[in-house]
Design an enzyme around this catalytic site. Structure first.
Site, PDB file in Angstrom:
ATOM      1  N   ASP B  25      50.843  29.229  14.299  1.00 39.04           N
ATOM      2  CA  ASP B  25      51.965  28.921  13.397  1.00 39.04           C
ATOM      3  C   ASP B  25      52.133  27.412  13.286  1.00 39.04           C
ATOM      4  O   ASP B  25      52.190  26.726  14.315  1.00 39.04           O
ATOM      5  CB  ASP B  25      53.279  29.477  13.978  1.00 39.04           C
ATOM      6  CG  ASP B  25      53.465  30.963  13.705  1.00 39.04           C
ATOM      7  OD1 ASP B  25      52.579  31.569  13.081  1.00 39.04           O
ATOM      8  OD2 ASP B  25      54.509  31.504  14.122  1.00 39.04           O
ATOM      9  N   LYS B  82      53.428  33.619   5.181  1.00 39.12           N
ATOM     10  CA  LYS B  82      54.191  34.859   5.304  1.00 39.12           C
ATOM     11  C   LYS B  82      55.035  35.118   4.061  1.00 39.12           C
ATOM     12  O   LYS B  82      55.624  34.190   3.500  1.00 39.12           O
ATOM     13  CB  LYS B  82      55.152  34.765   6.503  1.00 39.12           C
ATOM     14  CG  LYS B  82      54.470  34.779   7.861  1.00 39.12           C
ATOM     15  CD  LYS B  82      55.524  34.747   8.958  1.00 39.12           C
ATOM     16  CE  LYS B  82      54.938  34.496  10.332  1.00 39.12           C
ATOM     17  NZ  LYS B  82      54.145  35.608  10.860  1.00 39.12           N
ATOM     18  N   GLY B 154      58.858  34.694  18.773  1.00 40.61           N
ATOM     19  CA  GLY B 154      59.828  33.659  19.130  1.00 40.61           C
ATOM     20  C   GLY B 154      60.510  33.890  20.459  1.00 40.61           C
ATOM     21  O   GLY B 154      61.452  33.177  20.800  1.00 40.61           O
ATOM     22  N   ARG B 166      49.319  48.418  23.849  1.00 41.53           N
ATOM     23  CA  ARG B 166      49.028  49.638  24.614  1.00 41.53           C
ATOM     24  C   ARG B 166      49.284  50.882  23.757  1.00 41.53           C
ATOM     25  O   ARG B 166      48.513  51.844  23.803  1.00 41.53           O
ATOM     26  CB  ARG B 166      49.894  49.705  25.876  1.00 41.53           C
ATOM     27  CG  ARG B 166      49.365  48.864  27.018  1.00 41.53           C
ATOM     28  CD  ARG B 166      49.864  49.390  28.367  1.00 41.53           C
ATOM     29  NE  ARG B 166      49.357  48.609  29.478  1.00 41.53           N
ATOM     30  CZ  ARG B 166      48.143  48.761  30.010  1.00 41.53           C
ATOM     31  NH1 ARG B 166      47.313  49.673  29.522  1.00 41.53           N
ATOM     32  NH2 ARG B 166      47.764  48.007  31.004  1.00 41.53           N
ATOM     33  N   GLY B 215      55.050  36.568  21.304  1.00 43.23           N
ATOM     34  CA  GLY B 215      55.379  36.378  22.719  1.00 43.23           C
ATOM     35  C   GLY B 215      54.347  35.659  23.555  1.00 43.23           C
ATOM     36  O   GLY B 215      54.561  35.452  24.747  1.00 43.23           O
ATOM     37  N   GLY B 236      52.707  31.788  17.907  1.00 46.83           N
ATOM     38  CA  GLY B 236      53.752  31.207  17.082  1.00 46.83           C
ATOM     39  C   GLY B 236      54.406  30.054  17.797  1.00 46.83           C
ATOM     40  O   GLY B 236      53.835  28.974  17.944  1.00 46.83           O
ATOM     41  N   SER B 237      55.601  30.302  18.302  1.00 46.87           N
ATOM     42  CA  SER B 237      56.399  29.256  18.924  1.00 46.87           C
ATOM     43  C   SER B 237      55.769  28.739  20.212  1.00 46.87           C
ATOM     44  O   SER B 237      56.087  27.646  20.657  1.00 46.87           O
ATOM     45  CB  SER B 237      57.785  29.816  19.219  1.00 46.87           C
ATOM     46  OG  SER B 237      58.214  30.625  18.137  1.00 46.87           O
TER      47      SER B 237
END
Lengths: 193, 295
Positions: B25, B82, B154, B166, B215, B236-237
């Site tokens: 990101d 996005k 995030g 999973r 995550g 991402g973050s």
């Protein structure tokens, strides 16, 4: 059985491994210098060339691959792999310079211009003289050196070239059911599965 | 089946090229360049990273066109962007802008809480999030050329990403042990197209590449989702909210390549500074969980 290494830092290396396996070679993933030392031929797969260069740096894999190819190891390069082998890359990016061609990255445009095209083949690839070529954000070969032979064309663009024990395709023979490029390569390295 | 036609093969072809890589990101050209130099295989152009969307609130929309264009100008790697779930017009504009992949994403505020975009109608490939096999096959049925498990964007907490990966893998294994006469009833149960359920039963995998998102904050997190069957990782973050984004970006890229080699992971993970602080996603209310958006 001939051990065919596939540079597996990033990209569609698994698709190449399946084809090597099918045609009688022993596929072997190459991520480290140690992996490279035990293979007898090498495939540089499709993917992102800048990412592969970054991932080769810590163990100087680029220099090691360079040494092995100069010492006579056969290599098949597809798409990003051709960019890694080229003499000159546009826009400027470092490369091994082992294949006397110049290439322009993403020369056909962004993903919207990716396509499946009909290729015209040299007789060395057998008949029919046409084959499907999958082009994904493909590079274009903009100059072909003297010692380089063109084996396939997309309109007027050379898209499959060979020089010594190097075979290089700007398209993705690993993403079609047509397997002549891999058969030609395995024949080149002396593997008759 | 539409998933086998020529147009779809070209779309999924780009997803094949991104395997084993990291998609990062980025919110501006400078971050995009850092990502490319670190070895990212693609960048995702965003107005705000998910961690900031959580803090600042408000409606999260498609990034500004100037921003996306600025990012397209500085990198050679693919640029994704996005659109809101069901926002057909945003998707058409991103296609006209020639982004390389559109992410119809739960991270943005949904535009339609019932319908996703019919992605077969587009030339540009789409990636969509999922939490289980049924959701993955619904999105593929609509034309997604790549699937990513949602995780909890995030949060810096990998638990939801693990749960979703999973669930998808377990779903694939379950389909594999069913008798052919049980497939229609199973398709009904997981609310997925019968043809795609049959395809998975026969092939033992999804018909498109399956990446992980949501995550990932450390090289170890990235290696974990690869262990669980991810074919590439979205971050991402986790990079630009960490102490030292440049080094963390390089480390996460290397971890996705060397996930099977714990000694390499040790080398890679040293001296990175602090990771993003993160949120315990178990403490989020259902309304705060982005992964619950879409169906």
């Amino acid at each position: 059985m001939l051990r065919v290494g596939i540079l597996s830092l990033q990209g569609d290396f698994a698709a190449h491994a399946r084809l090597v396996d099918r045609f009688g070679g022993q596929p072997s993933e190459v991520r480290t210098a140690k992996d490279l030392a035990v293979v007898e031929a090498l495939i540089l797969p499709g993917g992102e060339s800048s990412a592969m260069l970054r991932l080769m740096a810590p163990e100087k894999l680029d220099e090691r691959i360079n040494d092995r190819i100069r010492a006579g190891m056969a290599v098949l390069a597809t798409c990003a792999g051709v960019i890694l082998l080229a003499r000159k890359v546009e826009p400027d990016q470092s490369s091994l310079g082992l294949l006397d061609v110049d290439v322009a990255r993403n020369a056909y445009g962004r993903q919207l211009h990716s396509s499946i095209e009909s290729l015209r083949l040299d007789s060395r690839l057998g008949s029919p003289d046409e084959m499907e070529g999958v082009f994904i954000r493909a590079p274009r070969i903009t100059r072909v050196g003297k010692g380089v032979t063109v084996l396939a064309w997309r309109d007027r663009d050379p898209v499959l070239v060979t020089s010594g024990r190097v075979l290089a395709a700007t398209f993705h023979p690993e993403l079609t059911t047509e397997s002549r490029v891999h058969k030609y390569f395995l024949h080149l390295v002396g593997c008759h599965g | 089946m539409q998933i086998l036609n020529e147009k779809f093969r070209v779309k999924a072809g780009l997803a094949e090229m991104l395997k084993g890589g990291v998609i990062m990101d980025v919110t501006n050209a400078e971050q995009a360049k850092i990502a490319e130099d670190a070895g990212a295989v693609a960048v995702m152009a965003l107005e705000r990273v998910p961690a900031d969307i959580r803090v600042e609130g408000g409606v999260a929309r498609m990034a500004s066109l100037e921003k996306i264009h600025e990012i397209q100008e500085v990198v050679q790697i693919p640029v994704m962007a996005k659109c809101r779930i069901g926002h057909i017009a945003e998707a058409r504009m991103l296609e006209a802008l020639e982004v390389d992949f559109v992410d119809e994403s739960e991270v943005l505020t949904p535009a339609d809480d019932e319908n996703h975009v019919n992605k077969h109608a587009f030339e540009v490939p789409f990636v969509c999030g999922c939490r289980n096999l049924g959701e993955a096959l619904r999105r593929i049925g609509e034309g997604a050329a790549m699937i990513r498990t949602k995780g909890e964007a995030g949060s810096g907490d990998i638990v939801e990403g693990v749960r979703h990966m999973r669930a998808v893998q377990r779903g694939i294994r379950t389909v594999g042990i069913l008798d052919e006469h049980e497939l229609m009833a199973h398709a009904k149960e997981i609310q997925a197209p019968y043809e795609l359920v049959s395809w998975v039963a026969e092939n033992g995998r999804l018909p498109v590449p399956n990446f992980s998102a949501g995550g990932v904050a450390t090289p170890a997190d990235a290696a974990l989702v690869m262990v669980l069957g991810a074919e590439a990782v979205f971050v991402g973050s986790g990079i630009f909210k960490a102490d030292d984004p440049d080094r963390r970006a390089i480390a996460i890229v290397q971890a996705v390549t060397h996930w099977q080699d714990p000694k390499k992971l040790l080398e890679i993970s040293r001296g990175l500074g602090e990771a993003m602080s993160g949120l315990d996603s178990g403490k989020l209310t259902p309304e705060e969980m982005l992964s619950r958006r879409g169906w």
